[in-house]
Design a protein around this motif. Sequence first.
Motif, PDB file in Angstrom:
ATOM      1  N   UNK A 116       0.821  -1.217   0.000  1.00 14.92           N
ATOM      2  CA  UNK A 116       0.000   0.000   0.000  1.00 14.92           C
ATOM      3  C   UNK A 116       0.853   1.266   0.000  1.00 14.92           C
ATOM      4  N   UNK A 117       2.051   1.186   0.549  1.00 19.50           N
ATOM      5  CA  UNK A 117       2.953   2.339   0.528  1.00 19.50           C
ATOM      6  C   UNK A 117       3.461   2.632  -0.880  1.00 19.50           C
ATOM      7  N   UNK A 118       3.541   1.596  -1.715  1.00 24.13           N
ATOM      8  CA  UNK A 118       4.015   1.750  -3.089  1.00 24.13           C
ATOM      9  C   UNK A 118       2.892   2.131  -4.052  1.00 24.13           C
ATOM     10  N   UNK A 119       1.664   1.771  -3.703  1.00 21.71           N
ATOM     11  CA  UNK A 119       0.550   1.884  -4.643  1.00 21.71           C
ATOM     12  C   UNK A 119      -0.141   3.238  -4.567  1.00 21.71           C
ATOM     13  N   UNK A 120      -0.866   3.536  -5.636  1.00 23.97           N
ATOM     14  CA  UNK A 120      -1.736   4.709  -5.694  1.00 23.97           C
ATOM     15  C   UNK A 120      -3.182   4.254  -5.669  1.00 23.97           C
ATOM     16  N   UNK A 121      -4.068   5.137  -5.267  1.00 22.83           N
ATOM     17  CA  UNK A 121      -5.480   4.800  -5.218  1.00 22.83           C
ATOM     18  C   UNK A 121      -5.968   4.354  -6.598  1.00 22.83           C
ATOM     19  N   UNK A 122      -6.680   3.241  -6.631  1.00 22.72           N
ATOM     20  CA  UNK A 122      -7.216   2.731  -7.885  1.00 22.72           C
ATOM     21  C   UNK A 122      -6.305   1.789  -8.637  1.00 22.72           C
ATOM     22  N   UNK A 123      -5.086   1.566  -8.139  1.00 26.18           N
ATOM     23  CA  UNK A 123      -4.150   0.664  -8.827  1.00 26.18           C
ATOM     24  C   UNK A 123      -4.684  -0.769  -8.846  1.00 26.18           C
ATOM     25  N   UNK A 124      -4.257  -1.496  -9.887  1.00 26.81           N
ATOM     26  CA  UNK A 124      -4.522  -2.937  -9.958  1.00 26.81           C
ATOM     27  C   UNK A 124      -3.186  -3.659  -9.887  1.00 26.81           C
ATOM     28  N   UNK A 125      -3.128  -4.672  -9.047  1.00 26.06           N
ATOM     29  CA  UNK A 125      -1.879  -5.377  -8.750  1.00 26.06           C
ATOM     30  C   UNK A 125      -2.022  -6.853  -9.097  1.00 26.06           C
ATOM     31  N   UNK A 126      -0.967  -7.413  -9.671  1.00 32.61           N
ATOM     32  CA  UNK A 126      -0.886  -8.859  -9.887  1.00 32.61           C
ATOM     33  C   UNK A 126       0.076  -9.426  -8.858  1.00 32.61           C
ATOM     34  N   UNK A 127      -0.399 -10.379  -8.068  1.00 30.62           N
ATOM     35  CA  UNK A 127       0.424 -11.015  -7.047  1.00 30.62           C
ATOM     36  C   UNK A 127       0.436 -12.522  -7.296  1.00 30.62           C
ATOM     37  N   UNK A 128       1.618 -13.081  -7.540  1.00 30.36           N
ATOM     38  CA  UNK A 128       1.748 -14.525  -7.770  1.00 30.36           C
ATOM     39  C   UNK A 128       2.307 -15.165  -6.504  1.00 30.36           C
ATOM     40  N   UNK A 129       1.522 -16.060  -5.927  1.00 26.40           N
ATOM     41  CA  UNK A 129       1.917 -16.660  -4.662  1.00 26.40           C
ATOM     42  C   UNK A 129       1.498 -18.140  -4.623  1.00 26.40           C
ATOM     43  N   UNK A 130       1.024 -18.650  -3.486  1.00 23.62           N
ATOM     44  CA  UNK A 130       0.917 -20.093  -3.265  1.00 23.62           C
ATOM     45  C   UNK A 130      -0.429 -20.510  -2.686  1.00 23.62           C
ATOM     46  N   UNK A 131      -0.757 -21.808  -2.873  1.00 26.96           N
ATOM     47  CA  UNK A 131      -2.085 -22.307  -2.576  1.00 26.96           C
ATOM     48  C   UNK A 131      -2.536 -22.214  -1.129  1.00 26.96           C
ATOM     49  N   UNK A 132      -1.753 -22.750  -0.196  1.00 27.78           N
ATOM     50  CA  UNK A 132      -2.168 -22.714   1.202  1.00 27.78           C
ATOM     51  C   UNK A 132      -2.152 -21.290   1.736  1.00 27.78           C
ATOM     52  N   UNK A 133      -1.236 -20.483   1.245  1.00 28.18           N
ATOM     53  CA  UNK A 133      -1.185 -19.070   1.630  1.00 28.18           C
ATOM     54  C   UNK A 133      -2.477 -18.372   1.194  1.00 28.18           C
ATOM     55  N   UNK A 134      -2.886 -18.587  -0.067  1.00 24.27           N
ATOM     56  CA  UNK A 134      -4.114 -17.973  -0.582  1.00 24.27           C
ATOM     57  C   UNK A 134      -5.331 -18.480   0.196  1.00 24.27           C
ATOM     58  N   UNK A 135      -5.359 -19.781   0.437  1.00 24.28           N
ATOM     59  CA  UNK A 135      -6.495 -20.358   1.159  1.00 24.28           C
ATOM     60  C   UNK A 135      -6.617 -19.766   2.559  1.00 24.28           C
ATOM     61  N   UNK A 136      -5.488 -19.551   3.217  1.00 19.81           N
ATOM     62  CA  UNK A 136      -5.502 -18.970   4.555  1.00 19.81           C
ATOM     63  C   UNK A 136      -6.046 -17.555   4.530  1.00 19.81           C
TER      64      UNK A 136
END
Length: 219
Positions: free
Chosen positions: A157-177
């Motif tokens: 959030x410190x890097x982003x501007x209002x209205x930005x769209x972000x792509x985050x590539x991560x992992x299954x159990x992390x996402x599920x949590x």
Amino acid sequence: MTEITIDIVRHGETYLNQLGRAQGWIDMELNKQGLEQASQTGKALADVYYNIIISSDLKRAVQTRDRIIKHLKHVPDVAYTDKTFREVFFGYFEGLDSEANWRTIAVQHGYQDHDDIIRHESLESGRNMMHEMDPTGQAESYEEVVARWKRGIKHLLKKANDGDRVLLVTHGTFIRTIADALGVDTVGNFPTNAGVTTIKVSDKGAKMVEYNHKFSVKD
């Protein structure tokens, strides 16, 4: 207030996924199927305008990110890896048969398997049972995973501007949590390899938009 939209992609399939092994911080590359899955998702997201792209620092996430980027019509200037978004660490249980791990843990608490634990108690309880049964004491607790996620989002959030769209590539159990923490029922619904979960995040918190969307050929 800054509010952003994040498309969270699970990495493509690896050999350990194919074999049903617990794969947390083990650094494994994508297999052929995983590469194809990442490319398919990249094609489906080709027209999306991303302001920031992030991935976990593990190979399978980086490979998936790079495959997706190849298909994007707009590639943002801001792209980085962040170990904060790594998979959950399973400690002693890393690399072992995932179903066997959960049967062992479940039986000790009077249940049959992981989903049985979640149905009768919660995903949080299951995560903490693994933490407590790890003889090395290193498997992450539910609270540790959620706290790690919040640190990563605060930094983003410190890097982003209002209205930005972000792509985050991560992992299954992390996402599920994270989905569970946002109130999603994930019993029998584990994030698909290269599937997309979309959330909105602001300084006030996060809300789920769509969980575990799998792109078809028509998409």
